[in-house]
Design a protein around this motif. Structure first.
Motif, PDB file in Angstrom:
ATOM      1  N   PHE A 131       0.816  -1.208   0.000  1.00  0.00           N
ATOM      2  CA  PHE A 131       0.000   0.000   0.000  1.00  0.00           C
ATOM      3  C   PHE A 131       0.856   1.267   0.000  1.00  0.00           C
ATOM      4  O   PHE A 131       0.452   2.296  -0.553  1.00  0.00           O
TER       5      PHE A 131
ATOM      6  N   ASP B 243       0.727   4.549  -2.534  1.00  0.00           N
ATOM      7  CA  ASP B 243       0.798   5.953  -2.117  1.00  0.00           C
ATOM      8  C   ASP B 243       1.921   6.681  -2.839  1.00  0.00           C
ATOM      9  O   ASP B 243       1.785   7.847  -3.226  1.00  0.00           O
TER      10      ASP B 243
ATOM     11  N   MET C 136     -10.265   3.242  -0.953  1.00  0.00           N
ATOM     12  CA  MET C 136      -9.079   3.150  -0.090  1.00  0.00           C
ATOM     13  C   MET C 136      -9.071   4.323   0.889  1.00  0.00           C
ATOM     14  O   MET C 136      -8.801   5.460   0.493  1.00  0.00           O
TER      15      MET C 136
ATOM     16  N   TYR D 146      -6.530   7.589   1.135  1.00  0.00           N
ATOM     17  CA  TYR D 146      -5.791   7.645  -0.134  1.00  0.00           C
ATOM     18  C   TYR D 146      -5.435   9.089  -0.487  1.00  0.00           C
ATOM     19  O   TYR D 146      -4.301   9.373  -0.905  1.00  0.00           O
TER      20      TYR D 146
ATOM     21  N   SER E 236      -2.767   5.644   2.641  1.00  0.00           N
ATOM     22  CA  SER E 236      -3.676   4.497   2.515  1.00  0.00           C
ATOM     23  C   SER E 236      -3.081   3.234   3.120  1.00  0.00           C
ATOM     24  O   SER E 236      -3.780   2.251   3.342  1.00  0.00           O
ATOM     25  N   TRP E 237      -1.784   3.264   3.416  1.00  0.00           N
ATOM     26  CA  TRP E 237      -1.109   2.112   4.022  1.00  0.00           C
ATOM     27  C   TRP E 237      -1.463   1.951   5.497  1.00  0.00           C
ATOM     28  O   TRP E 237      -1.305   0.854   6.054  1.00  0.00           O
TER      29      TRP E 237
END
Length: 444
Positions: free
Chosen positions: A380, A384, A404, A407, A412-413
């Motif tokens: 993720f 990004d 997501m 995001y 978003s991770w």
């Protein structure tokens, strides 16, 4: 460790983090936030100071920076550290510091191109200070940083006492999402990844008996306590610096018309207050800030390669400084294209490691938890990075933005990372209970 040395190491830590970017970044935030300066700075401080501080505290609890990746397979751990020190060292962080020091500290006062001689002198001074390993605290923590703090204080006090203009109304996202926008901008400083690198120098310095006047820190508890105190000093000073520079930007609308970055804002501001002497003051601040950063990064790189590959400290130091000088003159834009994506990917991975190490002690027995969390974050985080670099196809932008979370904030991770960590912990606890049940049954 006595209070005098704790203060000196805290000042050294602050100076290593305080690069030119940390000085010129907040003014633009302040200008755009305007009357929403305080909520925007609150969000900014949470991520720009809170994340690095958390990283240092976690590293202090582990007693050695390399313990952060102890649970990862050796190739993955080594690859992480090599990429990190290469990116924040000679491939990106240090050459950028050299060029920024030149562009803001020397170029305004000259007509010709003096980057080459300046970079040679700059890396030579960096090399000289980096070689003084046992005296690093004396040079940076006890001499350079107090002078740097004094110079910044002169600018900050003047700005608060005699602001150039009143705060204007906020613009853009700062009108309705000041805290959120501040959080995003603070995260984008990437100081969390710098904290992972600087941890090598800071922890080694705390442990070094020669620095502590033969009262070195031996036990884990004492090391952790000293690290917390050093981190608090860094956090207070860095927060004060950010608040002051942000306020400069928030009260600079009269002289910052058309400015597109914090460097322009700061240059116009000090010129309006102090004239040519203000430009001299700003030049000294920027050059000193960049120098303390390059010295810290050089020592961090050399400490890592010495402890991991048994490479002589002096050899690594010379190579790092030589590459820095070369890349600074060879075209930083090309290097940016290669190294910036690496840094953008490494930052969420580094934060994921710190968060995981905060709740799980890194060890080979916990490898599945660390590998799962890092792997998901890497996937993720790469998305990004592609988003930040503008490489996501247009047709995918709306889909990713809708499905997501975070995001748009380039984070978003975060939720996948925390979710993976939680499920890994639950699975690990369930497996442990099952094994305990089986063992108990077999014993009967």
């Amino acid at each position: 460790m006595n209070k005098h040395n704790t203060l000196a190491i805290g000042l050294m830590t602050f100076a290593m983090f305080l690069g030119a970017g940390n000085i010129i970044f907040p003014p633009l935030l302040g200008l755009q936030a305007g009357t929403h300066y305080l909520p925007a700075m609150l969000g900014f401080l949470i991520t720009a100071v809170g994340l690095p501080a958390l990283t240092l505290v976690v590293l202090g609890r582990l007693s050695h920076s390399q313990q952060l990746t102890a649970a990862l397979p050796k190739p993955m751990a080594t690859g992480f550290w090599v990429l990190l020190f290469t990116a924040i060292g000679p491939a990106f962080g240090m050459p950028r510091a050299v060029t920024v020091a030149y562009e803001m500290g020397i170029a305004p006062f000259t007509n010709g191109d003096l980057l080459l001689p300046f970079s040679l002198i700059f890396v030579a001074v960096t090399l000289l200070l980096a070689f003084q390993r046992g005296k690093l605290v004396d040079y940076i923590g006890k001499v350079m940083t107090p002078l740097l703090v004094l110079l910044l204080a002169v600018l900050a006090v003047t700005a608060f006492v005699a602001p150039v203009s009143p705060m204007t109304l906020p613009s853009g996202d700062y009108q309705h999402q000041a805290v959120t926008q501040g959080l995003i901008q603070g995260y984008m400083t990437m100081d969390a990844i710098a904290a992972v690198g600087f941890g090598w120098v800071i922890i080694k310095t705390i442990q070094d008996k020669s620095v502590s006047q033969n009262k070195g820190v031996s036990s884990r508890g004492a090391l952790f306590s000293s690290t917390v105190k050093v981190t608090l000093i860094y956090a207070v000073l860095m927060s004060a610096c950010y608040l002051a520079m942000g306020y400069v930007g928030a009260t600079s609308s009269a002289v910052a018309s058309g400015a597109t970055n914090g460097g322009e804002i700061l240059t116009n501001y000090v010129a309006s207050l102090f004239g040519i002497y203000g430009q001299y003051l700003l030049a000294v601040i920027i050059i000193m800030a960049c120098l303390t950063t390059t010295v810290g990064l050089t020592n961090a790189c050399a400490e890592y390669y010495q402890q991991t590959f048994n490479t002589p400290f002096s050899v690594t130091t010379v190579i790092v400084c030589a590459l820095t000088g070369l890349i600074a003159n060879f075209g930083l834009d090309q290097i940016l294209e290669i190294s910036l994506p690496v840094i953008l990917v490494l930052c969420p991975v580094a934060i994921a490691l710190v968060i995981t190490a905060l709740v799980v002690k890194p060890s080979p027995f916990q490898r599945p938890i660390f590998v799962a969390t890092v792997s998901v974050t890497l996937v993720f985080g790469t998305i990004d990075t592609l988003h930040i670099l503008g490489l996501i196809p247009t047709q995918w932008e709306a889909v990713l933005s809708d499905f997501m979370p975070l995001y748009a904030a380039h984070a978003s991770w975060l939720l996948p990372c925390l979710t993976t960590l939680l499920f890994s912990l639950l699975a690990n606890a369930s497996l442990a209970r099952r094994e305990k049940t089986v063992t108990t049954t077999s014993a009967k």
